[in-house]
Design a protein around this motif. Structure first.
Motif, short mmCIF file in Angstrom:
data_model
loop_
_atom_site.label_atom_id
_atom_site.label_comp_id
_atom_site.label_asym_id
_atom_site.label_seq_id
_atom_site.Cartn_x
_atom_site.Cartn_y
_atom_site.Cartn_z
N GLU A 487 44.65 48.68 45.64
CA GLU A 487 43.41 47.83 45.24
C GLU A 487 43.49 46.65 45.80
OE1 GLU A 487 40.69 48.32 41.34
OE2 GLU A 487 42.41 47.00 40.99
N VAL A 488 42.11 46.20 46.29
CA VAL A 488 42.08 44.66 46.65
C VAL A 488 41.04 44.21 45.64
CG1 VAL A 488 41.13 43.02 48.21
CG2 VAL A 488 42.19 45.25 49.10
N ARG A 489 41.54 42.93 44.76
CA ARG A 489 40.89 42.46 43.75
C ARG A 489 40.95 40.78 43.83
NH1 ARG A 489 43.95 41.27 39.38
NH2 ARG A 489 45.89 42.64 39.01
N PHE A 490 40.06 40.17 43.24
CA PHE A 490 40.34 38.54 42.94
C PHE A 490 40.91 38.43 41.94
CE2 PHE A 490 35.94 38.34 45.49
CZ PHE A 490 36.55 37.76 46.55
N ARG A 491 41.52 37.33 41.51
CA ARG A 491 42.28 36.96 40.48
C ARG A 491 41.62 37.28 39.16
NH1 ARG A 491 44.49 30.72 40.16
NH2 ARG A 491 44.99 31.49 42.23
N ASN A 492 40.36 36.99 39.29
CA ASN A 492 39.38 37.33 37.94
C ASN A 492 39.21 38.83 37.28
OD1 ASN A 492 37.66 38.38 39.59
ND2 ASN A 492 36.04 36.50 39.17
N GLY A 493 39.73 39.69 38.51
CA GLY A 493 39.73 41.03 38.06
C GLY A 493 38.85 41.87 38.83
N PRO A 509 51.99 36.58 50.92
CA PRO A 509 51.28 35.56 50.45
C PRO A 509 50.66 34.57 51.67
CG PRO A 509 52.93 35.82 49.09
CD PRO A 509 53.10 36.78 50.14
N GLY A 510 49.46 34.16 51.83
CA GLY A 510 49.11 33.50 52.80
C GLY A 510 48.51 34.16 53.94
N SER A 511 48.77 35.60 53.91
CA SER A 511 48.02 36.48 55.05
C SER A 511 46.74 36.45 54.94
CB SER A 511 48.93 37.94 55.00
OG SER A 511 50.29 37.68 55.32
N THR A 512 46.13 36.63 55.80
CA THR A 512 44.41 37.07 55.87
C THR A 512 43.89 38.10 56.49
OG1 THR A 512 44.18 35.62 57.89
CG2 THR A 512 44.14 34.35 55.81
N PHE A 513 43.03 38.49 56.03
CA PHE A 513 42.49 39.87 56.40
C PHE A 513 40.74 39.89 56.05
CE2 PHE A 513 43.76 41.04 52.30
CZ PHE A 513 42.96 42.09 51.70
N VAL A 522 45.75 36.48 50.95
CA VAL A 522 46.45 37.01 50.09
C VAL A 522 47.39 36.08 49.08
CG1 VAL A 522 48.45 38.51 49.56
CG2 VAL A 522 46.84 39.04 51.38
N GLU A 523 46.90 36.30 47.71
CA GLU A 523 47.78 35.42 46.94
C GLU A 523 49.22 36.07 46.41
OE1 GLU A 523 45.26 34.34 43.58
OE2 GLU A 523 44.31 32.86 44.53
N GLY A 524 49.17 37.44 46.35
CA GLY A 524 50.11 38.16 45.91
C GLY A 524 49.95 39.56 45.37
N VAL A 531 46.24 40.87 45.01
CA VAL A 531 45.30 39.97 44.64
C VAL A 531 44.92 38.93 45.87
CG1 VAL A 531 45.02 37.95 42.81
CG2 VAL A 531 46.51 40.22 42.43
N VAL A 532 43.66 38.31 45.86
CA VAL A 532 43.30 37.93 47.03
C VAL A 532 42.36 36.66 46.51
CG1 VAL A 532 43.35 39.77 48.92
CG2 VAL A 532 41.26 39.20 47.53
N ARG A 533 42.09 35.81 47.34
CA ARG A 533 40.90 34.87 47.26
C ARG A 533 40.06 34.58 48.57
NH1 ARG A 533 44.98 29.78 46.54
NH2 ARG A 533 45.96 29.63 48.70
N ALA A 534 39.03 33.90 48.42
CA ALA A 534 38.04 33.69 49.57
C ALA A 534 38.80 32.82 50.59
CB ALA A 534 37.00 33.09 49.18
#
Length: 804
Positions: A487-493, A509-513, A522-524, A531-534
C-alpha cells in the motif's frame, strides 16, 4: 406494446421518452416462460435494463417478498456501482420498495454481515464475493428465495478461472433455489452457442433462449497518424501522439483514453499534463489505485466534470457515462471484441455512432489498427476458446461448501456436474480432489495444517477439520493472484493505492516515483505500507507484472491479409507503404498459411527472424525452445527477442535449416524439459497453490510478503516433484503452463505451418520487416514507453541499412 409489460412500466418508458426495444420484451417473455436466457446486443441497446426488466416487472406486480430475489454478477466493481446508479432511477420513479445493494472486496465487514442476516432484494456483486457468500452456514436460507441471476459482460470471464468459480457457485445456488433462472448479457460474443452451454445447468444449451438485439449505428473508427512525421519503427507508448490527443480532448466533451497496461496509463497521463496548458480536468483510473481514488474519479465522470480520463481494462466493460463522445485506444487493440467493447463507451446509445481513434505505437501496430478497424466495420468478433474447468478452482469451491457445513461427497459431485466446465470430472479425479483437501497429498499427509476436511461420521460425509478453518479459508479465497502489493499512503493515513512489492523493494527514504498522477517521495516503510509525501522531483513510474495481452488469432490473420493486398496500401501513409514495398522487393512478405523465416548477418552475428504472428507468449515459448535446440545442435545461440508478430534469434553460427529446428517433437522433448527446468512451472504452481488453499497468503492479523509466499511454495514444489510427481496441483500447474503461460496451442500452430509451408529467405543484410523486432534487443524487459528514445535511435540506424 405487448400487454405482458405491466402498465406502470409502459408509462415509465413513455415518460422517459423511450421505446421498449424488441429484445427487452423477448427477455421478459423468456423469463415469464421459465427459460434461462442469453442476450447478445450492441452496446447502448439497454442490455442491463433488459436483464433486470423481469425483476422490475415482479416488483411492480407485487411478486417480490422478503429475501434475496435477484443477483447481478459483474466482472468489475466499478460496473456494479454504475449499474446500481442506473437501477435506482426506475426504482425511485416508480416508488418501488426495492432494496439494492453492492457487495465486493470494497464493502465493509459490517455491511457484509448485515447483508447475510437481512439481505437486500437485489444484490450486485462479483464472482469472488458471491462464491464467498455460499461459504456461510446461513447460505442455504439466504439463497433459497433467489429467482434470478444476471451475469453481465459474460464474455469477460466465462472462459477463465473466474468463470469456473462462478459456474460452480451457480450450480450450488441452483441446488438451493431450483426455480432460479440464469441470464447472460454481452455485446461481443464470438460463439454464442458455447456461452449458452456454459450458462445452462448441466450444459443443456436448449434450456437457454438466445435473444439477439437489433444492430446499432456503425462505429466510426479512425487511425491517428502523426502530423508531419513518420510512424515509429518500434516502441508501444505512442508518445508522438500526445499533442494531437490533447487537441482531441479540447475538441470533445469527454474523452476516454484506453491503455493496455497500468504503467502506460501513468506514463500517458503524465505526458498529457505536461502539455495541458489550459489545466483541463483530466483524470486517471486503473486497478492499482485505492478505492477512494477510484470512487472519486468515477463520481467525477458520472457528473460530467472530467474532460479526459486515462484508464486501463478497469473501465473496459459496461460503465455508462453519457458525456463520453470520443474513445482513444493507445497502442494496438489486440482483438476486435476488446476494441468493440472499448469503442462502445463513446455515445453509449444504440442509434448514435460511437467514435474512436486508434493510436499505433509502431508500424506493425499501424497494420494491426487498420485490421481492427476493418473487423469492427464488418461486425466480426474474436475470443478465447472454452477449456476444461481448473482443479485448483474446484478445490477452493469444495472448501466453500465445507465452510457452510458438512457435505456428502457423492451428492456434491452430482451438483458439480451441473457446472458445464466440470462435467468431465470422474470418480477417480474427484477422489484426488478430496484427498488433496483432506491431506494435502500423499507427500504432505504427516502435516496437520494441510488436513482441512475430515470424515464426518456418516459414510461418505465430510466436515471441516476445525471450525477455525472457515475463517482462514475466507481470508485467503479468491481467483486473481497478482504479484504481492504494498500500500502507498500519506503520513495522515490517506491511501493512494498499491504498487508491487518488487518495485517497492527498490525504494528507500528519499526515493521518488510517480503514482496516481502525483510525484511522490518515500519517507519510509511503516506497518507494511510505503509512507510518502508530495515531491517536486519527477520520479520513475512503477511497472507491473500483469499478463501481456497477445494479438488474437483472428486479428493476426487480418494483418497478414493486409500485407498481401497491395491495393490497400494506398490507404497507408507513405513511410508505411514504402516499408512494405522495399520489403517485397528485397525479400518477401509473410503469408497466412506459411511461415516466413529470414536469415542475415549483422554486426558480426547471424540472425534469423521467424514471422509467426502468433502473439508474444507463443513467440517467447518458441524462442526458448529454439535456443535450447540450437544449443544441442552446436549453433551457439546468444539470445532471442519477440513481439506479437515475430521472433528474432541470433548466434555465432547461421541457421541453415529452420524447418528442422521446428520439428513437431519439440513439444514433447524440449518443451517438457524447458518448462520443468524454468521458472514457469514454479510460478504456475505458486498460483494454483494459493487458489487451491494449500498456501495461505494471510493469517488473522498478518499478511505474508510475496517472498514468504514464494519461499513456502518453492519448498512444497520441490518436495512434490521429488516424492509425488503426480500430485493434483502439479497437474493443475502443468495445465496452466501449457494453456496460459506458454500458449502451447499457438506454438503448435506455428510448428504445423513450419512443416507444411516454411519459406526460408537468406539475405545479405537486415530486411525492413525485421527492423521493429531487432530494435527491442536489450530493451524487451522494459515497460512500454521507458525506452522509446533509445528505440528511436536504434531504429534509425537499422532502417538506414534495411531500406537501402
Amino acid at each position: 406494446m405487448p400487454t405482458d409489460l405491466p402498465e406502470a412500466l409502459v408509462a415509465w418508458f413513455a415518460g422517459r421518452g423511450w421505446q421498449v426495444r424488441r429484445h427487452q420484451l423477448e427477455m421478459l417473455a423468456a423469463a415469464r416462460s421459465g427459460s434461462h436466457a442469453l442476450l447478445m446486443a450492441d452496446t447502448g441497446s439497454g442490455k442491463t435494463l433488459a436483464g433486470f426488466l423481469p425483476t422490475l416487472a415482479d416488483a411492480v406486480e407485487g411478486r417480490i417478498g422478503e429475501g434475496l430475489h435477484t443477483i447481478y454478477v459483474s466482472p468489475l466493481k466499478a460496473l456494479a456501482q454504475d449499474v446500481r446508479r442506473g437501477l435506482m432511477m426506475p426504482v425511485a420513479d416508480l416508488g418501488l420498495d426495492l432494496r439494492i445493494e453492492t457487495r465486493s472486496g470494497d464493502t465493509s465487514s459490517e455491511r457484509k454481515a448485515k447483508q447475510r442476516s437481512n439481505p437486500p432484494h437485489v444484490l450486485l456483486t462479483t464472482p469472488e464475493s458471491l462464491a464467498l457468500l455460499i461459504s456461510y452456514p446461513e447460505s442455504a436460507a439466504l439463497f433459497s428465495t433467489v429467482k434470478r441471476v444476471v451475469v453481465d459482460e459474460i464474455h469477460a470471464f466465462a472462459q477463465g478461472k473466474r468463470g469456473d468459480l462462478l459456474a460452480l457457485t451457480l450450480a450450488r445456488i441452483q441446488s438451493l433455489a431450483p426455480e432460479m433462472r440464469r441470464v447472460g448479457l454481452s455485446a461481443t460474443l464470438a460463439d454464442p452457442e458455447a456461452y449458452r452451454g456454459w450458462l445452462a445447468p448441466g450444459g443443456l444449451r436448449e434450456d437457454v433462449t438466445l435473444v439477439l438485439g437489433d444492430p446499432g449505428a456503425p462505429a466510426q473508427v479512425e487511425v491517428m497518424l502523426p502530423d508531419g512525421a513518420r510512424i515509429p519503427w518500434s516502441g508501444h507508448a505512442a508518445a508522438w501522439a500526445v499533442p494531437q490527443i490533447m487537441a482531441a480532448i479540447r475538441a470533445h466533451r469527454t474523452t476516454l483514453i484506453f491503455t493496455n497496461t497500468r504503467f502506460l496509463a501513468e506514463y500517458i497521463f503524465q505526458l498529457l499534463w505536461d502539455v495541458n496548458e489550459e489545466n483541463l480536468p483530466i483524470g486517471i483510473h486503473h486497478g492499482s489505485l485505492g478505492r477512494e481514488a477510484r470512487a472519486k474519479v468515477e463520481e467525477a465522470m458520472a457528473q460530467g466534470r472530467l474532460r479526459g480520463l486515462v484508464c486501463t481494462a478497469s473501465l473496459d466493460l459496461g460503465v455508462d457515462w453519457g458525456d463520453v463522445d470520443l474513445v482513444i485506444q493507445m497502442g494496438a487493440p489486440k482483438g476486435s471484441s476488446r476494441l468493440l467493447q472499448r469503442v462502445g463507451r463513446a455515445n453509449h446509445r444504440l442509434d448514435e455512432p460511437s467514435r474512436a481513434l486508434l493510436v499505433p505505437g509502431n508500424r506493425f501496430e499501424f497494420l494491426e489498427a487498420m485490421a481492427a478497424r476493418d473487423a469492427v466495420a464488418a461486425g466480426e468478433r474474436d475470443g478465447e476458446p472454452f477449456r476444461a474447468g481448473a482443479l485448483d478452482v474446484l478445490a477452493q469451491h469444495v472448501m466453500n461448501i465445507a465452510c457452510a457445513g458438512p457435505f456428502e461427497a457423492a451428492a456434491l459431485l452430482t451438483e458439480i456436474h451441473q457446472a458445464e466446465p466440470y462435467g468431465w470430472v470422474g470418480e477417480a479425479e474427484w477422489e484426488r480432489v478430496l484427498h488433496f483437501i483432506g491431506h494435502g497429498g500423499y507427500a504432505l499427509t504427516a502435516y496437520d495444517r494441510f488436513r482441512r476436511i475430515v470424515p464426518e461420521g456418516r459414510p461418505g460425509w465430510f466436515r471441516l477439520s476445525h471450525p477455525d478453518m472457515a475463517g482462514r479459508h475466507r481470508l485467503n479465497a479468491g481467483i486473481i493472484v497478482d504479484a504481492e502489493m504494498i500500500e502507498v499512503r500519506f503520513r495522515n493515513g490517506k491511501a493512494l493505492g498499491r504498487v508491487e512489492e518488487e518495485f517497492a523493494a527498490q525504494l528507500g527514504p528519499g526515493s521518488t516515483f510517480r503514482f496516481a498522477g502525483l510525484d511522490l517521495e518515500v519517507e519510509g516503510l511503516a506497518d507494511g505500507a510505503l509512507v510518502v509525501r508530495a515531491s517536486r522531483k519527477a520520479g520513475a513510474i512503477p511497472s507491473y507484472m500483469g499478463a501481456r495481452i497477445p494479438i488474437s488469432s483472428h486479428l493476426a490473420e487480418r494483418v497478414q491479409a493486409l500485407l498481401h493486398e497491395p491495393a490497400r496500401w494506398r490507404e497507408f501513409p507513405d513511410d508505411v507503404r514504402q516499408w512494405l514495398e522495399v520489403q517485397q522487393r528485397k525479400s518477401r512478405l509473410p503469408e497466412p498459411a506459411s511461415l516466413l523465416v529470414e536469415s542475415f548477418p549483422h554486426r558480426g552475428r547471424f540472425y534469423s527472424v521467424f514471422y509467426t504472428f502468433d502473439g508474444w507468449p507463443a513467440n517467447q515459448s518458441i524462442g526458448m525452445l529454439l535456443t535450447r535446440r540450437m544449443t544441442t545442435q552446436g549453433l551457439s545461440p546468444l539470445g532471442f527477442v519477440a513481439n506479437d508478430y515475430a521472433l528474432a534469434v541470433w548466434g555465432l553460427k547461421p541457421i541453415t535449416d529452420p524447418a528442422a529446428l521446428l520439428s513437431p517433437e519439440i513439444l514433447t522433448d524440449e518443451f517438457v524439459a524447458w518448462v520443468q527446468d524454468s521458472y514457469l512451472l514454479r510460478r504456475a504452481f505458486r498460483e494454483v497453490a494459493v487458489i487451491a488453499g494449500l498456501i495461505e497468503r494471510q493469517i488473522p492479523g498478518t499478511r505474508k510478503s510475496g517472498r514468504q509466499v514464494s519461499f513456502s511454495t518453492d519448498l512444497i514444489y520441490d518436495v512434490l516433484r521429488r516424492y509425488e510427481p503426480d500430485h493434483l496441483l502439479l497437474d493443475a500447474a502443468w495445465a496452466d503452463a501449457r494453456a496460459r503461460m506458454t500458449d502451447v496451442a499457438r506454438v503448435a500452430d506455428t510448428l504445423v505451418r513450419a512443416q507444411q509451408g516454411l519459406v526460408h529467405k537468406v539475405l545479405e543484410q537486415v530486411s525492413p520487416l525485421a527492423v521493429p523486432v531487432l530494435c527491442m534487443i536489450g530493451r524487451e524487459s522494459l515497460p512500454a514507453g521507458a525506452a522509446d528514445d533509445a528505440l528511436l535511435l536504434e531504429a534509425e540506424e537499422l532502417a538506414a541499412v534495411a531500406m537501402t
